[in-house]
Write an enzyme that holds these catalytic residues in place. Structure first.
Site, PDB file in Angstrom:
ATOM      1  N   HIS A 113       5.653  30.964  88.949  1.00 45.97           N
ATOM      2  CA  HIS A 113       4.340  30.335  89.048  1.00 45.97           C
ATOM      3  C   HIS A 113       4.284  29.544  90.340  1.00 45.97           C
ATOM      4  CE1 HIS A 113       0.813  27.950  87.980  1.00 45.97           C
ATOM      5  NE2 HIS A 113       0.589  28.870  87.056  1.00 45.97           N
ATOM      6  N   ASP A 166       1.519  34.146  80.721  1.00 41.78           N
ATOM      7  CA  ASP A 166       1.240  35.566  80.493  1.00 41.78           C
ATOM      8  C   ASP A 166       2.374  36.283  79.785  1.00 41.78           C
ATOM      9  OD1 ASP A 166      -0.204  35.123  83.560  1.00 41.78           O
ATOM     10  OD2 ASP A 166      -1.345  35.862  81.844  1.00 41.78           O
TER      11      ASP A 166
END
Ligand code: SDX
Length: 428
Positions: free
Chosen positions: A306, A363
């Site tokens: 991320h 996700d």
């Protein structure tokens, strides 16, 4: 906001001071908006260290794995709140009183239907069109239906557009699924919860009702909450930039959908499931971990890493718990979950991932839950877009309500040709 200053020593210009603006949480910022008058721009492709705006909506601390919506930790909201209550919070800064919530719920239920003419837009797509392609089209097309609320300078019009988008995107999302499988559209039902209504529009058929499982309904609502907003991510920044020109709000959200579709962003949940299916079994994990480290191999572990979180994504923590709840309730032994759990354990111990602080993100687990619910992978990012619509709209509204807001217009480092004379074709 108390201001201190940063001093920059510019070649041939000497020292120049720039004000520092203090935030309530997180990094303070150096206001370099006047730097251009000293003959320089800053250079920060990908905005690694650039604040594009001031916002009060969401705060993320990537190092600590903290996510707050208007000050409330995401874990508290996921456990104790509901998606519509979070929508109210993101739009209006405070959690609603019962009266405010009831009024908001009534407003949302007033707008769940889409104009019947919208069906004609669906019929123009091939049946195998990706639902995200359809969503880009039909959400943008809503611009053509609402001339009565298009003055973005009017608060009542901004709020009406916000309500219409939060209400209608689930209807359009379910329609994009039904269209792709050749089944008739199911109208929204205002006697159901927001998540229950979406599940019903997705899975009911005219021939028989769909029995809503409360565990699945709660998991769906939690998935909506966990994806609702995330500060200045790529798609939200897209919406802000599109909205800064005064563009129609439906077109701005369509732009956000387009940006979210990318596999590096919201498309990662679909890509993660495809990756798990490609890995197929636990014994093939080392081969793929090796590939993900190879700079010459474009393969990345989807669902890991991320830009901001260099710790566990707090949403992934909640999503992981929900994942086990759903699989237990549905009595599903999903081999893909075995692969996912083993991949998570290996990656969390692997020195490459530890050094680069690549943790599972939101996700990684959402795709497994949605697959267990019976949602096709092609719909995963559509559901992310459905959830994130309120975040996009809240930022769009905040940007327009910022005193002195301007059209976004970044500058550049130009490295192309300097001025040169045109040469007629015979002389080239
Ligand atoms: C979302 O911004 C948001 O808030 C987004 C989001 C939201 O709610 O809006 O949180 C939603 O988009 C989550 C992220 C979903 N994307 C994925 O899961 C795709 C896989 N992840 C990577 O593509 C990547 O981690 C990004 C795009 C998410 C972040 O990329 P960055 O911050 O630009 O970091 P990078 O690509 O420069 O990577 C840093 C290093 C690189 O190695 P070096 O060049 O330093 O040697 O880490 C490596 C990368 O090669 N790396 C990975 C990796 N992610 C980064 N290596 C293997 N597998 C990965 N997944």
């Amino acid at each position: 906001m108390a201001e201190t200053k940063a001093t920059l020593s510019l070649p041939d210009k000497g020292s120049v001071d720039f004000p520092i603006k203090k935030g309530s949480e997180g990094f303070d910022v150096i206001d370099i908006s006047q730097l251009g008058s000293h003959g320089y721009f800053t250079f920060d492709p990908g905005f690694l260290a650039t604040a594009s705006c001031e916002s009060k909506i969401t705060y993320i601390d990537g190092g600590q794995g903290i996510l707050l919506h208007r000050g409330y930790p995401i874990a508290d909201l996921a456990e104790k709140s509901s998606y519509l209550e979070v929508c109210y919070l993101l739009l209006h800064q405070e959690l609603p009183t019962q009266k405010q919530y009831d009024e908001f719920l009534t407003d949302i239920k007033t707008h769940t239907l889409v104009n019947e003419q919208v069906v004609n837009f669906f019929n123009g797509f091939r049946r195998d069109a990706h639902p995200m392609a359809i969503m880009c089209g039909v959400v943008g097309a809503l611009s053509s239906f609402y001339h009565d609320a298009m003055d973005v300078s009017q608060e009542k019009d901004r709020l009406l557009a916000a309500l219409r988008l939060i209400s209608k995107v689930p209807t359009l999302a379910a329609m994009s699924y039904k269209y792709s499988v050749g089944l008739p559209f199911i109208y929204p039902r205002n006697d159901l919860s927001y998540a229950g209504n979406f599940l019903n529009m997705m899975f009911a058929v005219p021939a028989e009702d769909y029995k809503i499982n409360p565990v699945i309904e709660k998991a769906m609502d939690r998935i909506f909450i966990l994806h609702a907003d995330h500060e200045q991510n790529a798609s939200t920044s897209t919406v802000r930039l599109a909205g800064s020109s005064g563009a129609n709000p439906f077109a701005c959200i369509a732009a956000g959908i387009a940006s979210l579709w990318g596999p590096a962003h919201g498309g990662a949940n679909e890509a993660c499931l495809t990756m798990l299916e490609e890995i197929g079994s636990v014994d093939r994990i080392p081969e793929f971990i090796k590939r993900s480290k190879d700079k010459n191999d474009p393969f990345r572990l989807m669902g890991f890493g991320h830009r901001v979180y260099k710790n566990f994504d707090p949403r992934a923590t909640v999503m992981r718990e929900t994942c086990h709840e759903v699989l237990k309730e549905l009595k599903i032994k999903d081999p893909l979950l075995d692969v996912a759990m083993e991949l998570e354990q290996i990656a969390l111990k692997d020195s490459y991932f530890v050094e680069k602080k690549l943790y599972p993100n939101v996700d990684f687990y959402s795709g497994i839950i949605m697959k267990a619910i019976g949602i096709p992978t092609s719909m995963f990012t559509v559901i992310f877009a459905l959830s994130r619509t309120v975040g996009w709209v809240a930022h769009w509204k905040e940007m327009l309500e910022q005193p002195g807001h301007k059209i976004g217009r970044p500058r550049q480092l130009y490295t192309g040709y300097s001025k040169r004379d045109y040469q007629p074709i015979k002389k080239r």
